[in-house]
Write a protein that holds these residues in place. Sequence first.
Motif, PDB file in Angstrom:
ATOM      1  N   ARG A 286      48.509  29.456  48.362  1.00 47.33           N
ATOM      2  CA  ARG A 286      49.536  29.991  47.463  1.00 47.33           C
ATOM      3  C   ARG A 286      50.946  29.585  47.841  1.00 47.33           C
ATOM      4  O   ARG A 286      51.913  30.196  47.406  1.00 47.33           O
ATOM      5  CB  ARG A 286      49.437  31.507  47.438  1.00 47.33           C
ATOM      6  CG  ARG A 286      48.132  31.979  46.844  1.00 47.33           C
ATOM      7  CD  ARG A 286      48.144  33.455  46.621  1.00 47.33           C
ATOM      8  NE  ARG A 286      46.863  33.866  46.095  1.00 47.33           N
ATOM      9  CZ  ARG A 286      46.245  34.958  46.468  1.00 47.33           C
ATOM     10  NH1 ARG A 286      46.799  35.756  47.353  1.00 47.33           N
ATOM     11  NH2 ARG A 286      45.091  35.274  45.940  1.00 47.33           N
TER      12      ARG A 286
ATOM     13  N   TYR B 262      53.467  32.699  46.269  1.00 42.97           N
ATOM     14  CA  TYR B 262      53.387  34.013  45.638  1.00 42.97           C
ATOM     15  C   TYR B 262      52.388  34.909  46.364  1.00 42.97           C
ATOM     16  O   TYR B 262      51.530  34.451  47.107  1.00 42.97           O
ATOM     17  CB  TYR B 262      53.032  33.887  44.159  1.00 42.97           C
ATOM     18  CG  TYR B 262      51.612  33.465  43.872  1.00 42.97           C
ATOM     19  CD1 TYR B 262      50.643  34.407  43.526  1.00 42.97           C
ATOM     20  CD2 TYR B 262      51.222  32.142  43.931  1.00 42.97           C
ATOM     21  CE1 TYR B 262      49.349  34.030  43.246  1.00 42.97           C
ATOM     22  CE2 TYR B 262      49.926  31.746  43.653  1.00 42.97           C
ATOM     23  CZ  TYR B 262      48.993  32.702  43.314  1.00 42.97           C
ATOM     24  OH  TYR B 262      47.699  32.326  43.052  1.00 42.97           O
TER      25      TYR B 262
ATOM     26  N   ILE C 104      48.610  36.692  35.081  1.00 42.78           N
ATOM     27  CA  ILE C 104      49.568  37.456  35.868  1.00 42.78           C
ATOM     28  C   ILE C 104      50.463  38.151  34.859  1.00 42.78           C
ATOM     29  O   ILE C 104      51.042  37.511  33.973  1.00 42.78           O
ATOM     30  CB  ILE C 104      50.399  36.560  36.803  1.00 42.78           C
ATOM     31  CG1 ILE C 104      49.518  36.047  37.928  1.00 42.78           C
ATOM     32  CG2 ILE C 104      51.579  37.338  37.378  1.00 42.78           C
ATOM     33  CD1 ILE C 104      50.229  35.235  38.959  1.00 42.78           C
TER      34      ILE C 104
ATOM     35  N   SER D 261      51.522  41.841  48.547  1.00 44.01           N
ATOM     36  CA  SER D 261      52.979  41.908  48.522  1.00 44.01           C
ATOM     37  C   SER D 261      53.461  43.109  49.329  1.00 44.01           C
ATOM     38  O   SER D 261      52.766  44.117  49.431  1.00 44.01           O
ATOM     39  CB  SER D 261      53.460  42.041  47.071  1.00 44.01           C
ATOM     40  OG  SER D 261      54.852  42.220  47.023  1.00 44.01           O
TER      41      SER D 261
ATOM     42  N   ILE E 233      49.895  38.401  45.467  1.00 40.24           N
ATOM     43  CA  ILE E 233      49.341  39.241  44.421  1.00 40.24           C
ATOM     44  C   ILE E 233      49.362  40.691  44.876  1.00 40.24           C
ATOM     45  O   ILE E 233      49.660  40.996  46.039  1.00 40.24           O
ATOM     46  CB  ILE E 233      47.916  38.793  44.046  1.00 40.24           C
ATOM     47  CG1 ILE E 233      46.988  38.839  45.264  1.00 40.24           C
ATOM     48  CG2 ILE E 233      47.938  37.415  43.414  1.00 40.24           C
ATOM     49  CD1 ILE E 233      45.515  38.590  44.941  1.00 40.24           C
ATOM     50  N   HIS E 234      49.034  41.592  43.956  1.00 41.68           N
ATOM     51  CA  HIS E 234      48.957  43.021  44.264  1.00 41.68           C
ATOM     52  C   HIS E 234      48.092  43.232  45.504  1.00 41.68           C
ATOM     53  O   HIS E 234      47.029  42.632  45.637  1.00 41.68           O
ATOM     54  CB  HIS E 234      48.357  43.776  43.069  1.00 41.68           C
ATOM     55  CG  HIS E 234      48.205  45.234  43.315  1.00 41.68           C
ATOM     56  ND1 HIS E 234      49.260  46.101  43.256  1.00 41.68           N
ATOM     57  CD2 HIS E 234      47.132  45.968  43.643  1.00 41.68           C
ATOM     58  CE1 HIS E 234      48.843  47.317  43.518  1.00 41.68           C
ATOM     59  NE2 HIS E 234      47.544  47.264  43.759  1.00 41.68           N
TER      60      HIS E 234
ATOM     61  N   GLU F 277      48.998  45.912  39.386  1.00 44.13           N
ATOM     62  CA  GLU F 277      47.731  45.286  39.775  1.00 44.13           C
ATOM     63  C   GLU F 277      47.552  43.885  39.208  1.00 44.13           C
ATOM     64  O   GLU F 277      46.820  43.085  39.779  1.00 44.13           O
ATOM     65  CB  GLU F 277      46.561  46.181  39.377  1.00 44.13           C
ATOM     66  CG  GLU F 277      46.484  47.427  40.237  1.00 44.13           C
ATOM     67  CD  GLU F 277      45.249  48.259  39.952  1.00 44.13           C
ATOM     68  OE1 GLU F 277      44.288  47.732  39.349  1.00 44.13           O
ATOM     69  OE2 GLU F 277      45.248  49.426  40.348  1.00 44.13           O
ATOM     70  N   GLU F 278      48.178  43.579  38.081  1.00 41.44           N
ATOM     71  CA  GLU F 278      48.052  42.242  37.488  1.00 41.44           C
ATOM     72  C   GLU F 278      49.316  41.412  37.691  1.00 41.44           C
ATOM     73  O   GLU F 278      49.472  40.363  37.070  1.00 41.44           O
ATOM     74  CB  GLU F 278      47.746  42.368  35.994  1.00 41.44           C
ATOM     75  CG  GLU F 278      46.388  42.964  35.725  1.00 41.44           C
ATOM     76  CD  GLU F 278      46.057  42.992  34.251  1.00 41.44           C
ATOM     77  OE1 GLU F 278      46.862  42.505  33.434  1.00 41.44           O
ATOM     78  OE2 GLU F 278      44.978  43.499  33.898  1.00 41.44           O
ATOM     79  N   ASP F 279      50.204  41.861  38.583  1.00 44.24           N
ATOM     80  CA  ASP F 279      51.492  41.204  38.786  1.00 44.24           C
ATOM     81  C   ASP F 279      51.503  40.412  40.089  1.00 44.24           C
ATOM     82  O   ASP F 279      50.568  40.503  40.893  1.00 44.24           O
ATOM     83  CB  ASP F 279      52.622  42.234  38.805  1.00 44.24           C
ATOM     84  CG  ASP F 279      52.734  42.994  37.490  1.00 44.24           C
ATOM     85  OD1 ASP F 279      52.203  42.498  36.485  1.00 44.24           O
ATOM     86  OD2 ASP F 279      53.351  44.065  37.492  1.00 44.24           O
ATOM     87  N   ALA F 280      52.545  39.630  40.265  1.00 46.12           N
ATOM     88  CA  ALA F 280      52.709  38.854  41.493  1.00 46.12           C
ATOM     89  C   ALA F 280      54.174  38.866  41.909  1.00 46.12           C
ATOM     90  O   ALA F 280      55.069  38.977  41.078  1.00 46.12           O
ATOM     91  CB  ALA F 280      52.239  37.417  41.287  1.00 46.12           C
TER      92      ALA F 280
END
Length: 147
Positions: A56, A74, A120, A80, A76-77, A86-89
């Motif tokens: 990544r 990046y 995402i 971070s 992911i949930h 949950e679907e974000d980065a």
Amino acid sequence: MIETDRLILRPWEDSDAEALFRYASDPDVGPRAGCPPHKAIEESRRVIRNIFTNDRTWAVTLRETGEAVGCMGYFIHGESNIPIGEEDAEIGYWIVIPYWNRGIATEALRAWKCRRSGRIGSLTCLPKPEEPEKRKPERPNKSIYSN
């Protein structure tokens, strides 16, 4: 590998250590990227091997010369260190000072987003704590791209 008219995003290589050291040894660069200035090329090589070598994180390189002028990656949930959906980065990047204000980070992010498989919901990027002038108290995080 991700390509644009001006850039190639690719995995970091040991041969990038010299370019990384050239920029990361500058005391104005390292702290902005979250690390102390590099003191030797071997230190830059260790960073490439131990931190930048993963699925990544990419070297942002100039298509014309092949020189690494930045880094993008990046989380992911769950990976971070900031609260994201949950679907974000969370996206992180740095571009070396001589290439600021040329749209390189924007171009790299757009290319990555267009070629990424999977969904995402949104990408979040926070300024570093040592850059308080960029932080807006009323918006502790900023969604920079949303589906």
